[in-house]
Design a protein around this motif. Structure first.
Motif, PDB file in Angstrom:
ATOM      1  N   LYS A 128      37.657  11.346   7.059  1.00 36.59           N
ATOM      2  CA  LYS A 128      36.409  11.892   6.513  1.00 36.59           C
ATOM      3  C   LYS A 128      36.529  12.088   5.007  1.00 36.59           C
ATOM      4  CE  LYS A 128      33.158  15.777   7.127  1.00 36.59           C
ATOM      5  NZ  LYS A 128      33.140  16.203   5.712  1.00 36.59           N
ATOM      6  N   GLN A 129      37.657  12.657   4.571  1.00 40.56           N
ATOM      7  CA  GLN A 129      37.854  12.913   3.146  1.00 40.56           C
ATOM      8  C   GLN A 129      37.959  11.606   2.364  1.00 40.56           C
ATOM      9  OE1 GLN A 129      41.379  15.288   3.647  1.00 40.56           O
ATOM     10  NE2 GLN A 129      40.255  17.226   3.591  1.00 40.56           N
ATOM     11  N   LEU A 130      38.679  10.638   2.913  1.00 43.05           N
ATOM     12  CA  LEU A 130      38.870   9.369   2.213  1.00 43.05           C
ATOM     13  C   LEU A 130      37.588   8.543   2.195  1.00 43.05           C
ATOM     14  CD1 LEU A 130      42.403   8.473   3.613  1.00 43.05           C
ATOM     15  CD2 LEU A 130      41.856   9.239   1.293  1.00 43.05           C
ATOM     16  N   THR A 131      36.786   8.681   3.246  1.00 41.42           N
ATOM     17  CA  THR A 131      35.497   7.995   3.276  1.00 41.42           C
ATOM     18  C   THR A 131      34.571   8.565   2.216  1.00 41.42           C
ATOM     19  OG1 THR A 131      35.719   7.535   5.650  1.00 41.42           O
ATOM     20  CG2 THR A 131      33.507   7.405   4.700  1.00 41.42           C
ATOM     21  N   GLU A 132      34.560   9.888   2.092  1.00 40.65           N
ATOM     22  CA  GLU A 132      33.722  10.538   1.090  1.00 40.65           C
ATOM     23  C   GLU A 132      34.123  10.133  -0.322  1.00 40.65           C
ATOM     24  OE1 GLU A 132      34.213  14.634   2.034  1.00 40.65           O
ATOM     25  OE2 GLU A 132      32.731  14.616   3.665  1.00 40.65           O
ATOM     26  N   ARG A 133      35.393   9.807  -0.519  1.00 41.53           N
ATOM     27  CA  ARG A 133      35.864   9.371  -1.837  1.00 41.53           C
ATOM     28  C   ARG A 133      35.680   7.877  -2.052  1.00 41.53           C
ATOM     29  NH1 ARG A 133      41.699  11.447  -3.427  1.00 41.53           N
ATOM     30  NH2 ARG A 133      41.057  10.199  -5.232  1.00 41.53           N
ATOM     31  N   GLY A 134      35.204   7.179  -1.051  1.00 44.12           N
ATOM     32  CA  GLY A 134      34.963   5.755  -1.188  1.00 44.12           C
ATOM     33  C   GLY A 134      36.219   4.908  -1.113  1.00 44.12           C
ATOM     34  N   LEU A 135      37.280   5.438  -0.494  1.00 53.17           N
ATOM     35  CA  LEU A 135      38.543   4.704  -0.408  1.00 53.17           C
ATOM     36  C   LEU A 135      38.689   3.941   0.901  1.00 53.17           C
ATOM     37  CD1 LEU A 135      40.911   7.419  -1.937  1.00 53.17           C
ATOM     38  CD2 LEU A 135      39.865   5.445  -3.076  1.00 53.17           C
ATOM     39  N   VAL A 136      37.993   4.397   1.933  1.00 49.28           N
ATOM     40  CA  VAL A 136      37.952   3.667   3.204  1.00 49.28           C
ATOM     41  C   VAL A 136      36.517   3.635   3.688  1.00 49.28           C
ATOM     42  CG1 VAL A 136      40.294   4.402   3.827  1.00 49.28           C
ATOM     43  CG2 VAL A 136      38.327   5.707   4.681  1.00 49.28           C
ATOM     44  N   GLU A 137      36.259   2.713   4.585  1.00 49.72           N
ATOM     45  CA  GLU A 137      34.952   2.654   5.211  1.00 49.72           C
ATOM     46  C   GLU A 137      35.121   2.344   6.686  1.00 49.72           C
ATOM     47  OE1 GLU A 137      32.869  -0.217   2.932  1.00 49.72           O
ATOM     48  OE2 GLU A 137      33.981  -1.942   3.716  1.00 49.72           O
ATOM     49  N   ARG A 138      34.166   2.816   7.469  1.00 52.64           N
ATOM     50  CA  ARG A 138      34.230   2.657   8.914  1.00 52.64           C
ATOM     51  C   ARG A 138      33.047   1.817   9.374  1.00 52.64           C
ATOM     52  NH1 ARG A 138      36.171   8.397  11.278  1.00 52.64           N
ATOM     53  NH2 ARG A 138      35.543   7.338  13.187  1.00 52.64           N
ATOM     54  N   ARG A 139      33.275   1.073  10.434  1.00 52.36           N
ATOM     55  CA  ARG A 139      32.177   0.343  11.081  1.00 52.36           C
ATOM     56  C   ARG A 139      32.324   0.504  12.584  1.00 52.36           C
ATOM     57  NH1 ARG A 139      33.381  -4.257  13.670  1.00 52.36           N
ATOM     58  NH2 ARG A 139      35.420  -5.243  13.280  1.00 52.36           N
ATOM     59  N   GLY A 140      31.205   0.549  13.248  1.00 49.94           N
ATOM     60  CA  GLY A 140      31.225   0.694  14.694  1.00 49.94           C
ATOM     61  C   GLY A 140      31.567  -0.607  15.385  1.00 49.94           C
ATOM     62  N   ASP A 141      32.112  -0.503  16.568  1.00 51.61           N
ATOM     63  CA  ASP A 141      32.425  -1.680  17.369  1.00 51.61           C
ATOM     64  C   ASP A 141      31.149  -2.172  18.035  1.00 51.61           C
ATOM     65  OD1 ASP A 141      35.133  -2.972  18.807  1.00 51.61           O
ATOM     66  OD2 ASP A 141      33.311  -3.096  20.001  1.00 51.61           O
ATOM     67  N   ALA A 142      30.923  -3.474  17.962  1.00 44.64           N
ATOM     68  CA  ALA A 142      29.678  -4.033  18.499  1.00 44.64           C
ATOM     69  C   ALA A 142      29.602  -3.893  20.014  1.00 44.64           C
ATOM     70  CB  ALA A 142      29.571  -5.509  18.106  1.00 44.64           C
ATOM     71  N   ARG A 143      30.758  -3.830  20.684  1.00 44.00           N
ATOM     72  CA  ARG A 143      30.765  -3.765  22.146  1.00 44.00           C
ATOM     73  C   ARG A 143      30.966  -2.351  22.690  1.00 44.00           C
ATOM     74  NH1 ARG A 143      35.296  -8.202  23.148  1.00 44.00           N
ATOM     75  NH2 ARG A 143      36.159  -6.969  21.427  1.00 44.00           N
ATOM     76  N   ASP A 144      31.534  -1.466  21.876  1.00 43.51           N
ATOM     77  CA  ASP A 144      31.820  -0.113  22.354  1.00 43.51           C
ATOM     78  C   ASP A 144      31.522   0.881  21.228  1.00 43.51           C
ATOM     79  OD1 ASP A 144      32.791   2.259  23.353  1.00 43.51           O
ATOM     80  OD2 ASP A 144      34.629   1.387  24.166  1.00 43.51           O
ATOM     81  N   ARG A 145      30.452   1.641  21.379  1.00 43.44           N
ATOM     82  CA  ARG A 145      30.035   2.559  20.323  1.00 43.44           C
ATOM     83  C   ARG A 145      31.045   3.684  20.095  1.00 43.44           C
ATOM     84  NH1 ARG A 145      23.554   3.502  21.517  1.00 43.44           N
ATOM     85  NH2 ARG A 145      22.895   1.305  21.219  1.00 43.44           N
ATOM     86  N   ARG A 146      31.904   3.917  21.082  1.00 42.54           N
ATOM     87  CA  ARG A 146      32.898   4.978  20.939  1.00 42.54           C
ATOM     88  C   ARG A 146      34.042   4.569  20.020  1.00 42.54           C
ATOM     89  NH1 ARG A 146      34.230   5.537  27.149  1.00 42.54           N
ATOM     90  NH2 ARG A 146      34.231   3.268  26.762  1.00 42.54           N
ATOM     91  N   VAL A 147      34.147   3.288  19.723  1.00 43.55           N
ATOM     92  CA  VAL A 147      35.267   2.776  18.924  1.00 43.55           C
ATOM     93  C   VAL A 147      34.803   2.524  17.494  1.00 43.55           C
ATOM     94  CG1 VAL A 147      36.945   0.918  18.649  1.00 43.55           C
ATOM     95  CG2 VAL A 147      36.330   1.727  20.944  1.00 43.55           C
ATOM     96  N   ALA A 148      35.616   2.958  16.543  1.00 40.39           N
ATOM     97  CA  ALA A 148      35.349   2.690  15.127  1.00 40.39           C
ATOM     98  C   ALA A 148      36.483   1.856  14.556  1.00 40.39           C
ATOM     99  CB  ALA A 148      35.223   3.994  14.355  1.00 40.39           C
ATOM    100  N   HIS A 149      36.172   1.075  13.559  1.00 44.48           N
ATOM    101  CA  HIS A 149      37.180   0.277  12.867  1.00 44.48           C
ATOM    102  C   HIS A 149      37.198   0.720  11.403  1.00 44.48           C
ATOM    103  CE1 HIS A 149      37.661  -2.558  16.250  1.00 44.48           C
ATOM    104  NE2 HIS A 149      36.362  -2.330  16.439  1.00 44.48           N
ATOM    105  N   VAL A 150      38.389   0.945  10.893  1.00 46.25           N
ATOM    106  CA  VAL A 150      38.547   1.478   9.538  1.00 46.25           C
ATOM    107  C   VAL A 150      39.213   0.423   8.655  1.00 46.25           C
ATOM    108  CG1 VAL A 150      39.523   3.343   8.143  1.00 46.25           C
ATOM    109  CG2 VAL A 150      38.857   3.779  10.527  1.00 46.25           C
ATOM    110  N   ARG A 151      38.737   0.298   7.455  1.00 44.17           N
ATOM    111  CA  ARG A 151      39.345  -0.625   6.508  1.00 44.17           C
ATOM    112  C   ARG A 151      39.315  -0.024   5.119  1.00 44.17           C
ATOM    113  NH1 ARG A 151      34.683  -5.327   6.723  1.00 44.17           N
ATOM    114  NH2 ARG A 151      32.947  -4.078   5.878  1.00 44.17           N
ATOM    115  N   LEU A 152      40.167  -0.546   4.268  1.00 40.14           N
ATOM    116  CA  LEU A 152      40.188  -0.115   2.870  1.00 40.14           C
ATOM    117  C   LEU A 152      39.008  -0.701   2.128  1.00 40.14           C
ATOM    118  CD1 LEU A 152      43.928  -0.580   1.784  1.00 40.14           C
ATOM    119  CD2 LEU A 152      42.731   1.587   2.114  1.00 40.14           C
ATOM    120  N   THR A 153      38.469   0.064   1.210  1.00 38.42           N
ATOM    121  CA  THR A 153      37.525  -0.488   0.252  1.00 38.42           C
ATOM    122  C   THR A 153      38.324  -1.117  -0.887  1.00 38.42           C
ATOM    123  OG1 THR A 153      37.444   1.554  -1.027  1.00 38.42           O
ATOM    124  CG2 THR A 153      35.866   1.327   0.795  1.00 38.42           C
TER     125      THR A 153
END
Length: 206
Positions: A128-153
């Motif tokens: 949450k903190q790193l996302t707010e700083r724009g250092l990582v971003e999350r995207r939802g899984d197209a097949r399972d809404r409970r799963v998130a995928h995280v990557r570096l910006t």
């Protein structure tokens, strides 16, 4: 003190204690003639002598190994964390960013838990903190809404790549006091110890 150092010293004094192996002649292994043993030239040795005076019947050997590992770790981390503090990062946050950078692909929060050996709640908070700083971003899984995928910006990747060389340069400087063969031997011994500890007890998740 925590179980890591056996409760032998205060938590903020990481110089736990013990003895290196002693040959039959009573001298310390690896001590050159005419030179004081290495164990007599650091803060751990003081603690060893104090405990031996209080409890001469106890084998304080483990203190020398565990205490020196703890003391070295504390001193190394103080200097290594300086670039992180300047970047406004904590060590656990950098470990999370580093996991994303070194694996080279997106990771789920659960995978980040395993990569950084942190708790799920801690990873959630850091993301949450790193996302707010724009250092990582999350995207939802197209097949399972409970799963998130995280990557570096791009900003996150640039930050990791900017800090890492400074840390490695510091570590190289620190280890330069040891001969290359000594570094290799130390790395091998620590790898053996760590492997056994991880296999037997694991580590406490932060």
């Amino acid at each position: 003190m925590t179980a890591t150092n056996g409760g032998h010293m205060p938590a903020d004094d990481t110089a736990g204690t013990g003895h290196a192996g002693r040959p039959a002649n009573g001298t310390r292994a690896g001590t050159a003639p005419g030179h004081a043993p290495a164990a007599d030239r650091d803060t751990v040795a003081v603690v060893v002598r104090q405990w031996r005076a209080v409890h001469p019947e106890l084998d304080t050997g483990p203190m020398e190994v565990i205490g020196r590992i703890n003391r070295c770790a504390a001193l190394l981390q103080q200097a290594e964390d300086a670039p992180l503090r300047r970047a406004g990062l904590s060590r656990p946050e950098f470990d999370l960013l580093g996991a994303l950078r070194r694996t080279g692909h997106e990771l789920t929060p659960g995978e980040l838990v395993r990569e950084t050996f942190s708790s799920g709640a801690a990873v959630t908070k850091r993301l949450k903190q790193l996302t707010e700083r724009g250092l990582v971003e999350r995207r939802g899984d197209a097949r399972d809404r409970r799963v998130a995928h995280v990557r570096l910006t791009d900003a996150g990747r640039d930050l990791v790549d900017g800090i890492l060389p400074e840390q490695l340069a510091y570590e190289t400087s620190v280890l330069s006091v040891l001969a290359p063969e000594g570094q290799g031997e130390l790395a091998g011994l620590l790898a053996e110890l760590l492997g056994r500890l991880e296999g037997r007890t694991g580590a406490v998740r932060a």
